[in-house]
Motif scaffolding. Structure first.
Motif, mmCIF file in Angstrom:
data_model
loop_
_atom_site.group_PDB
_atom_site.id
_atom_site.type_symbol
_atom_site.label_atom_id
_atom_site.label_comp_id
_atom_site.label_asym_id
_atom_site.label_seq_id
_atom_site.Cartn_x
_atom_site.Cartn_y
_atom_site.Cartn_z
ATOM 1 N N LYS A 1 -0.101 -11.227 -4.641
ATOM 2 C CA LYS A 1 -0.333 -9.879 -5.150
ATOM 3 C C LYS A 1 -0.676 -8.984 -3.971
ATOM 4 O O LYS A 1 -1.046 -9.470 -2.898
ATOM 5 C CB LYS A 1 -1.492 -9.861 -6.161
ATOM 6 C CG LYS A 1 -1.235 -10.658 -7.427
ATOM 7 C CD LYS A 1 -2.473 -10.643 -8.319
ATOM 8 C CE LYS A 1 -2.282 -11.514 -9.553
ATOM 9 N NZ LYS A 1 -3.523 -11.554 -10.383
ATOM 10 N N ALA A 2 -0.573 -7.683 -4.169
ATOM 11 C CA ALA A 2 -0.941 -6.732 -3.109
ATOM 12 C C ALA A 2 -1.220 -5.370 -3.719
ATOM 13 O O ALA A 2 -0.827 -5.079 -4.855
ATOM 14 C CB ALA A 2 0.162 -6.631 -2.061
ATOM 15 N N LYS A 3 -1.900 -4.521 -2.944
ATOM 16 C CA LYS A 3 -2.154 -3.138 -3.323
ATOM 17 C C LYS A 3 -1.860 -2.249 -2.124
ATOM 18 O O LYS A 3 -1.484 -2.740 -1.059
ATOM 19 C CB LYS A 3 -3.604 -2.986 -3.824
ATOM 20 C CG LYS A 3 -3.865 -3.794 -5.098
ATOM 21 C CD LYS A 3 -5.318 -3.783 -5.546
ATOM 22 C CE LYS A 3 -5.526 -4.708 -6.742
ATOM 23 N NZ LYS A 3 -6.937 -4.780 -7.185
ATOM 24 N N ALA A 4 -2.037 -0.965 -2.280
ATOM 25 C CA ALA A 4 -1.554 0.003 -1.288
ATOM 26 C C ALA A 4 -2.353 -0.024 0.017
ATOM 27 O O ALA A 4 -3.539 -0.362 0.046
ATOM 28 C CB ALA A 4 -1.605 1.406 -1.876
ATOM 29 N N PHE A 5 -1.674 0.380 1.092
ATOM 30 C CA PHE A 5 -2.338 0.600 2.374
ATOM 31 C C PHE A 5 -3.164 1.887 2.328
ATOM 32 O O PHE A 5 -2.751 2.906 1.770
ATOM 33 C CB PHE A 5 -1.313 0.726 3.501
ATOM 34 C CG PHE A 5 -1.043 -0.573 4.219
ATOM 35 C CD1 PHE A 5 -1.886 -1.001 5.236
ATOM 36 C CD2 PHE A 5 0.038 -1.356 3.871
ATOM 37 C CE1 PHE A 5 -1.646 -2.187 5.902
ATOM 38 C CE2 PHE A 5 0.291 -2.555 4.530
ATOM 39 C CZ PHE A 5 -0.553 -2.975 5.551
ATOM 40 N N SER A 6 -4.338 1.836 2.929
ATOM 41 C CA SER A 6 -5.181 3.002 3.155
ATOM 42 C C SER A 6 -6.064 2.665 4.340
ATOM 43 O O SER A 6 -6.566 1.542 4.432
ATOM 44 C CB SER A 6 -6.033 3.303 1.919
ATOM 45 O OG SER A 6 -6.928 4.363 2.175
ATOM 46 N N LYS A 7 -6.222 3.596 5.263
ATOM 47 C CA LYS A 7 -6.991 3.345 6.487
ATOM 48 C C LYS A 7 -6.391 2.177 7.275
ATOM 49 O O LYS A 7 -7.085 1.416 7.951
ATOM 50 C CB LYS A 7 -8.459 3.046 6.164
ATOM 51 C CG LYS A 7 -9.152 4.025 5.253
ATOM 52 C CD LYS A 7 -9.415 5.355 5.895
ATOM 53 C CE LYS A 7 -10.545 5.312 6.875
ATOM 54 N NZ LYS A 7 -10.898 6.655 7.393
ATOM 55 N N ASN A 8 -5.052 2.013 7.148
ATOM 56 C CA ASN A 8 -4.326 0.935 7.829
ATOM 57 C C ASN A 8 -4.750 -0.456 7.386
ATOM 58 O O ASN A 8 -4.591 -1.437 8.124
ATOM 59 C CB ASN A 8 -4.426 1.054 9.350
ATOM 60 C CG ASN A 8 -3.455 2.072 9.900
ATOM 61 O OD1 ASN A 8 -2.326 2.211 9.412
ATOM 62 N ND2 ASN A 8 -3.881 2.819 10.910
ATOM 63 N N LEU A 9 -5.253 -0.554 6.174
ATOM 64 C CA LEU A 9 -5.638 -1.841 5.596
ATOM 65 C C LEU A 9 -5.118 -1.910 4.164
ATOM 66 O O LEU A 9 -5.184 -0.928 3.422
ATOM 67 C CB LEU A 9 -7.161 -2.002 5.601
ATOM 68 C CG LEU A 9 -7.836 -2.107 6.978
ATOM 69 C CD1 LEU A 9 -9.345 -1.950 6.842
ATOM 70 C CD2 LEU A 9 -7.501 -3.442 7.634
ATOM 71 N N ALA A 10 -4.587 -3.066 3.796
ATOM 72 C CA ALA A 10 -4.079 -3.254 2.436
ATOM 73 C C ALA A 10 -4.659 -4.528 1.840
ATOM 74 O O ALA A 10 -4.679 -5.572 2.497
ATOM 75 C CB ALA A 10 -2.556 -3.343 2.438
ATOM 76 N N PRO A 11 -5.134 -4.469 0.587
ATOM 77 C CA PRO A 11 -5.592 -5.694 -0.081
ATOM 78 C C PRO A 11 -4.396 -6.580 -0.433
ATOM 79 O O PRO A 11 -3.402 -6.094 -0.991
ATOM 80 C CB PRO A 11 -6.267 -5.178 -1.360
ATOM 81 C CG PRO A 11 -6.349 -3.688 -1.221
ATOM 82 C CD PRO A 11 -5.280 -3.287 -0.269
ATOM 83 N N ALA B 1 -10.043 -7.074 -5.058
ATOM 84 C CA ALA B 1 -10.309 -6.073 -4.019
ATOM 85 C C ALA B 1 -9.503 -4.821 -4.313
ATOM 86 O O ALA B 1 -8.399 -4.900 -4.865
ATOM 87 C CB ALA B 1 -9.942 -6.618 -2.643
ATOM 88 N N GLU B 2 -10.055 -3.673 -3.944
ATOM 89 C CA GLU B 2 -9.382 -2.397 -4.134
ATOM 90 C C GLU B 2 -9.130 -1.736 -2.778
ATOM 91 O O GLU B 2 -9.632 -2.187 -1.744
ATOM 92 C CB GLU B 2 -10.222 -1.471 -5.022
ATOM 93 C CG GLU B 2 -10.335 -1.934 -6.465
ATOM 94 C CD GLU B 2 -9.029 -1.865 -7.237
ATOM 95 O OE1 GLU B 2 -8.135 -1.096 -6.819
ATOM 96 O OE2 GLU B 2 -8.909 -2.567 -8.253
ATOM 97 N N VAL B 3 -8.353 -0.648 -2.782
ATOM 98 C CA VAL B 3 -7.997 0.032 -1.536
ATOM 99 C C VAL B 3 -9.204 0.761 -0.954
ATOM 100 O O VAL B 3 -10.163 1.079 -1.662
ATOM 101 C CB VAL B 3 -6.838 1.029 -1.741
ATOM 102 C CG1 VAL B 3 -5.593 0.317 -2.237
ATOM 103 C CG2 VAL B 3 -7.234 2.129 -2.710
ATOM 104 N N PHE B 4 -9.140 1.030 0.329
ATOM 105 C CA PHE B 4 -10.210 1.743 1.007
ATOM 106 C C PHE B 4 -10.199 3.221 0.638
ATOM 107 O O PHE B 4 -9.141 3.844 0.525
ATOM 108 C CB PHE B 4 -10.081 1.599 2.520
ATOM 109 C CG PHE B 4 -10.740 0.352 3.055
ATOM 110 C CD1 PHE B 4 -12.053 0.376 3.490
ATOM 111 C CD2 PHE B 4 -10.055 -0.853 3.094
ATOM 112 C CE1 PHE B 4 -12.677 -0.763 3.958
ATOM 113 C CE2 PHE B 4 -10.658 -2.010 3.558
ATOM 114 C CZ PHE B 4 -11.979 -1.972 3.996
ATOM 115 N N SER B 5 -11.401 3.773 0.456
ATOM 116 C CA SER B 5 -11.546 5.203 0.257
ATOM 117 C C SER B 5 -11.525 5.906 1.604
ATOM 118 O O SER B 5 -11.609 5.266 2.659
ATOM 119 C CB SER B 5 -12.865 5.511 -0.464
ATOM 120 O OG SER B 5 -12.897 4.896 -1.728
#
Length: 409
Positions: A251-261, A286-290
């Motif tokens: 599984k995966a979630k979106a990149f934010s702050k150059n980090l992706a779960p 885990a969720e994406v970085f704010s």
């Protein structure tokens, strides 16, 4: 001496009240707190909604009206029901009929439509003879009804369906991607993903570029990478449709702050754009970085880590709503938003600051995320100008309610 023409130029100026207010419930009554944790408007309403366009819908004696950020009545409680303002327009139920009103409470006469739809960023849908078009907040038709469906606008763009094919338009009704695809994604940097028959690909500059082996593609979010599935595994592609991170994750979630779960087996961690684990997979979710550099991670409950992977707020909170709260509070944002995170602890809702302290040291029966109190005003400004007069036009965007005595969707 030359005479200059002095005229009153109508311009649309946005006054932004920097104060943000959150709707909360305490002792079975609703009120509003500010970001210093104090009550701006004391709990006193049986039912209420968040602020939007500087006004909030509240119930008084079984009727709905709108208050301003000081708690004064801006529009008297004279409606059977009311929805939020957006783009200076709200839908209300007056007697048995659903109508549009402006921020002065004046009923607006809209073009004929089978339903009334919420405004968003300046436009709303109209439906005639099973076709959908757009109107602006001046109640003028922007796009004659021609599509079978228009999905809600996101960042000024909407997916449209015509004869079972999908494309994308902007708030002016202009087609940016012709309806030629079986499925289509959001519009990001003049690009979208799409499915043509059974093939997934990227649409850029009107050209469809197949993505090798893709079985599914998710929407682009804040970075130029999105996740996609190939052979049952998840990897990441760029805006040109190239696989830049091999699909090896469950599984995966979106990149934010150059980090992706990403999830390996049953554990979540975070990778960088080089597919290197910056934070090892040790969490159950885990969720994406704010934008403030904190991300929600779950063990038995939720806490927050920083970009180095350090747990800075213990995993003891809930971050998602359920049951009654979902029905009442529609925003399901997770994590920090503008420096504040809404969390649940021992059956109560509150707000965390980045240092882990509780805002105002208060917990509530229910709580909505903070919303900015913004309002557009038309102001008369004296200006010196020779001859030509210029006008600044409000830009059009869109969402749903049924017209007349029928109930809302």
């Amino acid at each position: 001496m030359k005479k200059t023409l002095i005229f009153l130029l109508l311009v649309c100026i946005q006054f932004v009240n920097s104060q943000e207010l959150a709707l909360v419930k305490k002792n079975s009554k609703f009120g509003y707190i500010s970001k210093d944790g104090s009550f701006k408007i004391e709990p006193q309403y049986k039912s209420a909604k968040s602020f939007s366009d500087g006004l909030a819908a509240v119930e008084n004696g079984g009727k709905w009206g709108f208050i301003d950020t000081k708690g004064a009545w801006a529009i008297p409680a004279d409606f059977k029901d009311a929805k939020d303002f957006n783009s200076g327009i709200a839908i209300v139920q007056k007697d048995k009929e659903w109508v549009y009103i402006n921020t002065k409470g004046e009923i607006q006469k809209a073009p004929a439509s089978d339903k009334l739809f919420d405004f968003n960023n300046g436009v709303a849908f109209i439906r005639q003879n099973n076709k959908v078009g757009l109107i602006n907040n001046k109640m003028s038709i922007v796009l004659e009804p021609k599509y079978d469906q228009i999905k809600p606008f996101e960042n000024g763009f909407a997916r449209v369906e015509l004869n079972k094919n999908w494309g994308i338009i902007n708030t002016e009704g202009k087609e940016l991607v012709e309806p030629a695809y079986s499925e289509i994604g959001n519009y990001f940097k003049n690009t979208t993903w799409a499915r043509k028959d059974k093939t997934f690909g990227i649409v850029s500059a009107g050209k469809f570029i197949p993505v090798d082996g893709a079985e599914k593609i998710w929407d682009f979010e804040t970075q130029d990478l999105t996740f996609a599935k190939k052979n049952g595994k998840i990897g990441f592609i760029d805006l040109k449709g190239n696989w830049v991170i091999t699909p090896i994750y469950d599984k995966a979630k979106a990149f934010s702050k150059n980090l992706a779960p990403v999830c390996v087996g049953s554990k979540w961690g975070y990778i960088n754009p080089k597919a290197e684990f910056v934070i090892e997979p040790t969490y159950s979710d885990a969720e994406v970085f704010s934008s403030n550099g904190l991300a929600p991670v779950k063990e038995s409950n939720w806490g927050f880590i920083n970009e180095a992977g350090k747990l800075v707020i213990p995993t003891q909170y809930g971050i998602t709503s359920n049951g009654f709260v979902i029905a009442l509070f529609v925003q399901q944002d997770k994590g920090f938003i503008n420096g504040i995170a809404r969390v649940k602890n021992e059956g109560k809702w509150g707000f965390l600051k980045p240092d882990g302290t509780v805002l105002g040291n208060q917990w509530f029966e229910n709580a909505e995320v903070f919303s900015k109190s913004e309002k557009n005003y038309v102001a008369e400004i004296a200006a010196e100008k020779p001859k030509q007069e210029t006008k600044q036009e409000a830009k059009p965007t869109a969402k749903t309610v049924k017209k007349s005595a029928a109930k809302k969707k």
